[in-house]
Structure formats: C-alpha cells, structure tokens
Design a protein around this motif. Sequence first.
Motif, PDB file in Angstrom:
ATOM      1  N   THR A   1       0.854  -1.298   0.169  1.00 54.81           N
ATOM      2  CA  THR A   1      -0.166   0.076  -0.051  1.00 54.81           C
ATOM      3  C   THR A   1       0.737   1.353  -0.126  1.00 54.81           C
ATOM      4  O   THR A   1       1.929   1.402   0.603  1.00 54.81           O
ATOM      5  N   THR A   2       0.403   2.449  -0.501  1.00 51.71           N
ATOM      6  CA  THR A   2       1.141   3.635  -0.563  1.00 51.71           C
ATOM      7  C   THR A   2       0.782   4.290   0.809  1.00 51.71           C
ATOM      8  O   THR A   2       1.355   5.456   0.769  1.00 51.71           O
ATOM      9  N   ASP A   3      -0.461   3.972   1.551  1.00 53.07           N
ATOM     10  CA  ASP A   3      -1.026   4.603   2.549  1.00 53.07           C
ATOM     11  C   ASP A   3      -0.190   4.326   3.745  1.00 53.07           C
ATOM     12  O   ASP A   3      -0.497   3.017   4.482  1.00 53.07           O
ATOM     13  N   THR A   4       1.055   5.006   3.897  1.00 59.50           N
ATOM     14  CA  THR A   4       1.769   4.893   5.239  1.00 59.50           C
ATOM     15  C   THR A   4       1.225   5.023   6.479  1.00 59.50           C
ATOM     16  O   THR A   4       1.542   3.784   7.432  1.00 59.50           O
ATOM     17  N   THR A   5       0.268   5.521   6.664  1.00 60.42           N
ATOM     18  CA  THR A   5      -0.440   5.535   8.036  1.00 60.42           C
ATOM     19  C   THR A   5      -1.234   4.142   8.175  1.00 60.42           C
ATOM     20  O   THR A   5      -1.110   3.545   9.344  1.00 60.42           O
ATOM     21  N   ALA A   6      -1.841   3.732   7.304  1.00 58.87           N
ATOM     22  CA  ALA A   6      -2.732   2.389   7.047  1.00 58.87           C
ATOM     23  C   ALA A   6      -1.413   1.309   7.602  1.00 58.87           C
ATOM     24  O   ALA A   6      -1.819   0.525   8.475  1.00 58.87           O
ATOM     25  N   PHE A   7      -0.371   1.399   6.760  1.00 56.24           N
ATOM     26  CA  PHE A   7       0.716   0.344   7.094  1.00 56.24           C
ATOM     27  C   PHE A   7       0.971   0.175   8.576  1.00 56.24           C
ATOM     28  O   PHE A   7       1.149  -0.809   9.082  1.00 56.24           O
ATOM     29  N   LEU A   8       1.478   1.407   9.049  1.00 60.09           N
ATOM     30  CA  LEU A   8       2.043   1.517  10.419  1.00 60.09           C
ATOM     31  C   LEU A   8       0.998   1.244  11.422  1.00 60.09           C
ATOM     32  O   LEU A   8       1.326   0.529  12.444  1.00 60.09           O
ATOM     33  N   THR A   9      -0.327   1.489  10.909  1.00 59.87           N
ATOM     34  CA  THR A   9      -1.505   0.864  12.054  1.00 59.87           C
ATOM     35  C   THR A   9      -1.595  -0.581  11.973  1.00 59.87           C
ATOM     36  O   THR A   9      -1.489  -1.274  12.866  1.00 59.87           O
ATOM     37  N   ARG A  10      -1.255  -1.135  10.895  1.00 61.36           N
ATOM     38  CA  ARG A  10      -1.222  -2.549  10.613  1.00 61.36           C
ATOM     39  C   ARG A  10      -0.010  -3.379  11.410  1.00 61.36           C
ATOM     40  O   ARG A  10      -0.107  -4.238  12.266  1.00 61.36           O
ATOM     41  N   VAL A  11       1.059  -2.564  11.477  1.00 68.84           N
ATOM     42  CA  VAL A  11       2.390  -3.025  11.953  1.00 68.84           C
ATOM     43  C   VAL A  11       2.088  -3.022  13.547  1.00 68.84           C
ATOM     44  O   VAL A  11       2.461  -4.014  14.310  1.00 68.84           O
ATOM     45  N   ARG A  12       1.680  -2.100  14.062  1.00 67.20           N
ATOM     46  CA  ARG A  12       1.274  -1.952  15.553  1.00 67.20           C
ATOM     47  C   ARG A  12       0.338  -3.014  16.040  1.00 67.20           C
ATOM     48  O   ARG A  12       0.445  -3.214  17.199  1.00 67.20           O
ATOM     49  N   ASN A  13      -0.486  -3.564  15.077  1.00 73.00           N
ATOM     50  CA  ASN A  13      -1.481  -4.557  15.441  1.00 73.00           C
ATOM     51  C   ASN A  13      -1.184  -5.880  15.401  1.00 73.00           C
ATOM     52  O   ASN A  13      -1.636  -7.060  15.557  1.00 73.00           O
ATOM     53  N   ILE A  14       0.382  -6.133  14.994  1.00 72.24           N
ATOM     54  CA  ILE A  14       0.921  -7.383  14.861  1.00 72.24           C
ATOM     55  C   ILE A  14       0.957  -8.134  16.395  1.00 72.24           C
ATOM     56  O   ILE A  14       1.380  -7.389  17.502  1.00 72.24           O
ATOM     57  N   ARG A  15       0.467  -9.309  16.617  1.00 70.44           N
ATOM     58  CA  ARG A  15       0.469  -9.802  17.866  1.00 70.44           C
ATOM     59  C   ARG A  15       1.493 -11.226  17.437  1.00 70.44           C
ATOM     60  O   ARG A  15       1.437 -12.193  16.474  1.00 70.44           O
ATOM     61  N   TYR A  16       2.279 -11.651  18.514  1.00 72.80           N
ATOM     62  CA  TYR A  16       3.283 -12.690  18.084  1.00 72.80           C
ATOM     63  C   TYR A  16       2.513 -13.918  17.955  1.00 72.80           C
ATOM     64  O   TYR A  16       1.506 -14.105  18.788  1.00 72.80           O
ATOM     65  N   ILE A  17       3.200 -14.833  17.260  1.00 74.27           N
ATOM     66  CA  ILE A  17       2.579 -16.121  17.135  1.00 74.27           C
ATOM     67  C   ILE A  17       2.990 -17.010  18.108  1.00 74.27           C
ATOM     68  O   ILE A  17       2.202 -18.081  18.734  1.00 74.27           O
ATOM     69  N   GLY A  18       4.386 -17.061  18.186  1.00 74.00           N
ATOM     70  CA  GLY A  18       5.021 -18.167  18.943  1.00 74.00           C
ATOM     71  C   GLY A  18       5.321 -19.332  18.283  1.00 74.00           C
ATOM     72  O   GLY A  18       5.285 -19.303  16.982  1.00 74.00           O
ATOM     73  N   ARG A  19       5.432 -20.590  18.958  1.00 77.41           N
ATOM     74  CA  ARG A  19       5.373 -21.745  18.489  1.00 77.41           C
ATOM     75  C   ARG A  19       6.912 -21.807  17.461  1.00 77.41           C
ATOM     76  O   ARG A  19       7.848 -20.830  17.623  1.00 77.41           O
ATOM     77  N   GLY A  20       6.864 -22.601  16.507  1.00 75.52           N
ATOM     78  CA  GLY A  20       8.171 -23.060  15.899  1.00 75.52           C
ATOM     79  C   GLY A  20       8.247 -21.912  14.699  1.00 75.52           C
ATOM     80  O   GLY A  20       7.420 -21.259  14.206  1.00 75.52           O
ATOM     81  N   THR A  21       9.572 -21.894  14.062  1.00 76.05           N
ATOM     82  CA  THR A  21       9.906 -21.078  13.035  1.00 76.05           C
ATOM     83  C   THR A  21      10.122 -21.792  11.843  1.00 76.05           C
ATOM     84  O   THR A  21      10.812 -22.830  11.587  1.00 76.05           O
ATOM     85  N   PHE A  22       9.258 -21.554  10.833  1.00 76.24           N
ATOM     86  CA  PHE A  22       9.200 -22.195   9.487  1.00 76.24           C
ATOM     87  C   PHE A  22       9.544 -21.111   8.432  1.00 76.24           C
ATOM     88  O   PHE A  22       8.735 -20.579   7.732  1.00 76.24           O
ATOM     89  N   LEU A  23      10.885 -20.853   8.492  1.00 80.64           N
ATOM     90  CA  LEU A  23      11.301 -19.596   7.515  1.00 80.64           C
ATOM     91  C   LEU A  23      11.275 -20.069   6.246  1.00 80.64           C
ATOM     92  O   LEU A  23      10.750 -19.240   5.253  1.00 80.64           O
ATOM     93  N   ASP A  24      11.251 -21.208   5.893  1.00 81.49           N
ATOM     94  CA  ASP A  24      11.317 -21.527   4.247  1.00 81.49           C
ATOM     95  C   ASP A  24       9.866 -21.587   3.978  1.00 81.49           C
ATOM     96  O   ASP A  24       9.566 -21.068   2.600  1.00 81.49           O
ATOM     97  N   CYS A  25       8.957 -21.559   4.747  1.00 83.97           N
ATOM     98  CA  CYS A  25       7.361 -21.394   4.522  1.00 83.97           C
ATOM     99  C   CYS A  25       7.137 -19.710   3.957  1.00 83.97           C
ATOM    100  O   CYS A  25       6.231 -19.552   3.308  1.00 83.97           O
ATOM    101  N   ALA A  26       7.541 -19.110   5.083  1.00 87.44           N
ATOM    102  CA  ALA A  26       7.424 -17.535   5.202  1.00 87.44           C
ATOM    103  C   ALA A  26       8.013 -16.998   3.826  1.00 87.44           C
ATOM    104  O   ALA A  26       7.234 -15.941   3.286  1.00 87.44           O
TER     105      ALA A  26
END
Length: 135
Positions: free
Chosen positions: A109-134
């Motif tokens: 998105t070009t809407d920086t404000t919306a992007f940063l709002t979504r960043v602030r809403n990230i909640r950690y998942i926990g569990r294992g790390t599947f880097l290859d899938c990401a």
Amino acid sequence: SMEVLLKIAFLLWTVQLSTQDPEAESLLIRPRNLKGNDDCPINVYFTVDTSESVALKEYPWGSQVDELKVFLEMFVQKLQGSTLQAKKVKWSFGGLHFSDRVEVFSQITTDTTAFLTRVRNIRYIGRGTFLDCAL
C-alpha cells in the motif's frame, strides 16, 4: 536489549549512508520506461519472525516483537524522509509475519499511516520457526 538497539542503529545508519553516498546511486535498479517527471515506484515488503525464538527470548514475553514493530515504524519513517535522485519517489509498503504459519499483516500500500497501524497490530504467534514457508 542493547544488542537489538545496536542492530537497529546499524540498520538506520546504513539506510542513511546509502541515501547520502553518490556511489550508492549506481546500485539502484530503475525501471527503464521512466521519463524525467514520472514517479519512481519502490515497493518494500517486510518479513517479520514472530516465532517463539524471538517472542519468548526475553521477558516480558513479546517485548522483542514490540521492539521489531518500533524498528519497522522508524525504518518506514526514515525511508519516507529520504531523498533520491529520482524526480519523485512513490514508496509502497507491505508485510507478513510468521512462525509455523504465515500471516500477511498488510498488502502493498502507498498509505503509510494504514501500513503503520497494521504493524502496531501485529501479535506474536509463538511456536516454531518455519522460515522456508514464510519466504
């Protein structure tokens, strides 16, 4: 932690240096069809590890993820304030976070404000790390 702060400082210093170094200009890849007054679109997509190896590294749990979110906000703001030799840079941002599953927190998105709002809403998942899938 001091280690994370040093990493953030180094990354921000690298971004600042690259925007000031005339030789860094030669490393930029520009679309061939740009004319003098056209926008220069740049898409930046973040991939953030919110697995337990990051989220549960320090107490309080999730504090490292909070530090990553602060870093993303600082990084995006630094990019917005940077100048390039292009006539007009049009920044777009998007991203995902992952653990044993992938969650897209923002489409490009070009809407920086919306992007940063979504960043602030990230909640950690926990569990294992599947880097290859990401990736």
